[in-house]
Design a protein around this motif. Structure first.
Motif, short mmCIF file in Angstrom:
data_model
loop_
_atom_site.label_atom_id
_atom_site.label_comp_id
_atom_site.label_asym_id
_atom_site.label_seq_id
_atom_site.Cartn_x
_atom_site.Cartn_y
_atom_site.Cartn_z
N PRO A 57 0.89 -1.41 0.27
CA PRO A 57 -0.17 0.08 0.03
C PRO A 57 0.91 0.95 -0.42
N VAL A 58 0.48 2.24 -0.63
CA VAL A 58 1.11 3.56 -0.73
C VAL A 58 1.48 4.41 0.03
N GLU A 59 0.16 4.40 1.48
CA GLU A 59 0.67 4.95 2.46
C GLU A 59 2.07 4.40 3.89
N ARG A 60 2.19 2.95 2.90
CA ARG A 60 3.13 2.38 4.29
C ARG A 60 4.90 2.78 3.00
N VAL A 61 4.61 2.97 2.34
CA VAL A 61 6.05 3.05 1.77
C VAL A 61 5.83 5.26 1.74
N LEU A 62 5.49 6.12 1.32
CA LEU A 62 5.27 7.34 0.91
C LEU A 62 3.73 7.77 2.69
N PRO A 63 4.31 7.47 3.56
CA PRO A 63 3.21 8.22 4.60
C PRO A 63 3.16 10.09 4.75
N SER A 64 1.62 10.33 4.72
CA SER A 64 0.91 11.67 4.85
C SER A 64 2.23 12.32 4.85
N GLY A 65 1.84 13.47 3.87
CA GLY A 65 3.60 14.24 3.61
C GLY A 65 4.70 14.05 3.02
N ALA A 66 5.00 12.55 3.21
CA ALA A 66 6.62 12.69 2.37
C ALA A 66 6.50 12.44 0.70
N ARG A 67 7.78 13.08 0.73
CA ARG A 67 7.89 13.25 -0.91
C ARG A 67 8.90 12.30 -1.14
N THR A 78 0.01 -0.24 -4.16
CA THR A 78 -1.14 0.10 -4.79
C THR A 78 -1.63 0.93 -3.95
N LEU A 79 -2.87 1.24 -4.71
CA LEU A 79 -3.72 2.48 -4.02
C LEU A 79 -5.54 1.85 -3.98
N THR A 80 -6.02 2.29 -2.93
CA THR A 80 -7.58 2.14 -2.93
C THR A 80 -8.06 3.27 -3.22
N GLY A 81 -9.27 4.12 -4.24
CA GLY A 81 -9.79 4.88 -3.66
C GLY A 81 -11.05 4.88 -5.79
N ALA A 82 -11.11 6.20 -5.97
CA ALA A 82 -11.55 7.00 -7.24
C ALA A 82 -10.90 7.56 -7.19
N LEU A 110 -8.47 8.41 -2.27
CA LEU A 110 -7.59 6.94 -1.24
C LEU A 110 -8.99 7.13 -0.34
N GLU A 111 -9.00 6.41 0.19
CA GLU A 111 -10.00 5.64 0.92
C GLU A 111 -10.22 6.92 2.69
N ASP A 112 -8.56 6.90 2.66
CA ASP A 112 -8.10 8.09 3.96
C ASP A 112 -8.76 9.01 3.83
N GLY A 113 -9.18 9.79 2.16
CA GLY A 113 -9.27 11.48 2.30
C GLY A 113 -7.94 12.03 0.92
N ALA A 114 -7.18 11.33 1.62
CA ALA A 114 -5.82 11.61 0.83
C ALA A 114 -6.11 11.69 -0.53
N VAL A 115 -5.46 12.45 -1.41
CA VAL A 115 -5.34 12.83 -3.22
C VAL A 115 -4.24 12.41 -3.72
N VAL A 116 -3.74 11.75 -4.98
CA VAL A 116 -2.73 11.39 -5.43
C VAL A 116 -2.57 12.14 -6.71
N LEU A 117 -1.91 12.33 -7.58
CA LEU A 117 -1.45 12.75 -8.91
C LEU A 117 -1.45 11.00 -9.17
N VAL A 118 -2.20 10.46 -10.67
CA VAL A 118 -2.08 9.43 -10.85
C VAL A 118 -1.63 9.66 -12.61
N ASP A 119 -0.11 9.31 -13.79
CA ASP A 119 -0.75 9.52 -15.06
C ASP A 119 -0.76 7.94 -15.22
N LEU A 143 -5.82 0.56 -8.15
CA LEU A 143 -4.23 0.17 -9.13
C LEU A 143 -3.33 -0.16 -8.21
N THR A 144 -2.24 -0.32 -9.40
CA THR A 144 -0.71 -0.85 -9.25
C THR A 144 -0.06 0.27 -10.42
N ALA A 145 1.07 0.97 -8.97
CA ALA A 145 1.69 2.02 -9.91
C ALA A 145 2.86 1.89 -9.09
#
Length: 280
Positions: A57-67, A78-82, A110-119, A143-145
């Protein structure tokens, strides 16, 4: 006494030029190429590791706010959301496999409300315009990215309105898309892998080759060394007895300065002397 030639203006200028070139080779050009070689190696290693690592899950690699960093870029997550289809943006003036392309950038909540940019991938232009392409699927998806660091437009150009209704930016940059859409998008972006929901033509991975940077660095070191050795060789030649700069030439052997008019007159005299006398 033989070392006096080192103080002549011409030799001093030559010495300064050689030293400046050698310093540039050793301190600027070679380290620059070594740095590029290290960057390429780090990228290749990160991509190679991503092939064998299981997606997390992306949250494990990039915690909130991490670059994204060199250690996290290219990791498969992996990312889960809409998808937020109404906020889709297109990156213009791209090049994929040596040909022009557009890249489609869609914010993903994402399901926690955070927004990630997807190419979502790339499109080939049709008559220099964005072609028709499928909209992202609605509803909840996984998604897998691969994680990517933000690009930056060095000219900081503003977004342009596209004919298809989508804004167009000049770099795949979460900050640029956030400015256009008004969304709070997390730093960096993710690049969809083949088979993920919403993917278009998936972007190819960089070639895993070391590139020419190491050989370029060694060449610059060689050039700097050759310049110093050449200066030492010619200096040694002048220090030895009989050096061209240390031994004054007799006045009779020094080249005589002749005006252009005098040269023309002497040339005409030689031609007259060489031509046969006219017949009577």
């Amino acid at each position: 006494m033989r070392l006096r030639f080192l103080l002549r203006p011409g030799w001093l200028a030559l010495t300064l030029a050689v030293l400046a070139f050698a310093v540039a080779c050793f301190a600027v050009l070679a380290p620059w190429q070594f740095g590029r070689h290290a960057e390429r190696k780090a990228t290749n290693d990160a991509i190679s590791r991503s092939f064998s690592a299981d997606p997390v899950p992306v949250e494990r690699v990039l915690p909130s706010g991490a670059r994204p960093t060199a250690d996290t870029e290219w990791r498969t997550v992996t990312l889960t959301g809409a998808y937020l289809a109404d906020d889709e943006v297109v990156a213009r003036l791209r090049t994929v496999q040596g040909q022009p392309a557009f890249e489609v950038l869609t914010p993903f909540r994402l399901e926690d409300g955070a927004v990630v940019l997807v190419d979502r991938g790339y499109l080939r232009p049709e008559e220099s315009a964005v072609p028709d392409y499928p909209a992202p699927p609605s509803g909840r998806h996984e998604l897998t990215a691969r994680i990517r660091a933000d690009e930056r437009d060095p000219r900081a150009r503003a977004a342009l309105p596209g004919e298809d209704g989508h804004q167009q930016v000049y770099a795949v940059d979460s900050r640029a898309v956030a400015k256009v859409t008004g969304l709070a998008i997390r730093p960096g972006y993710v690049q969809l892998t083949d088979g993920s929901p919403g993917v278009l033509a998936p972007l190819p991975l960089p070639e895993l080759d070391a590139g020419p940077f190491l050989s370029y660095a060694l060449q610059w070191i060689t050039f700097g060394t050759m310049a110093l050795l050449a200066w030492l060789y010619f200096s040694w030649r002048e220090i030895r007895p009989g050096g061209a700069l240390t031994t004054p030439r007799p006045a009779a052997e020094r080249p005589r300065r002749v005006s252009v008019a005098r040269q023309i007159a002497e040339e005409e005299a030689r031609e007259r002397a060489a031509s046969p006398p006219p017949r009577v």
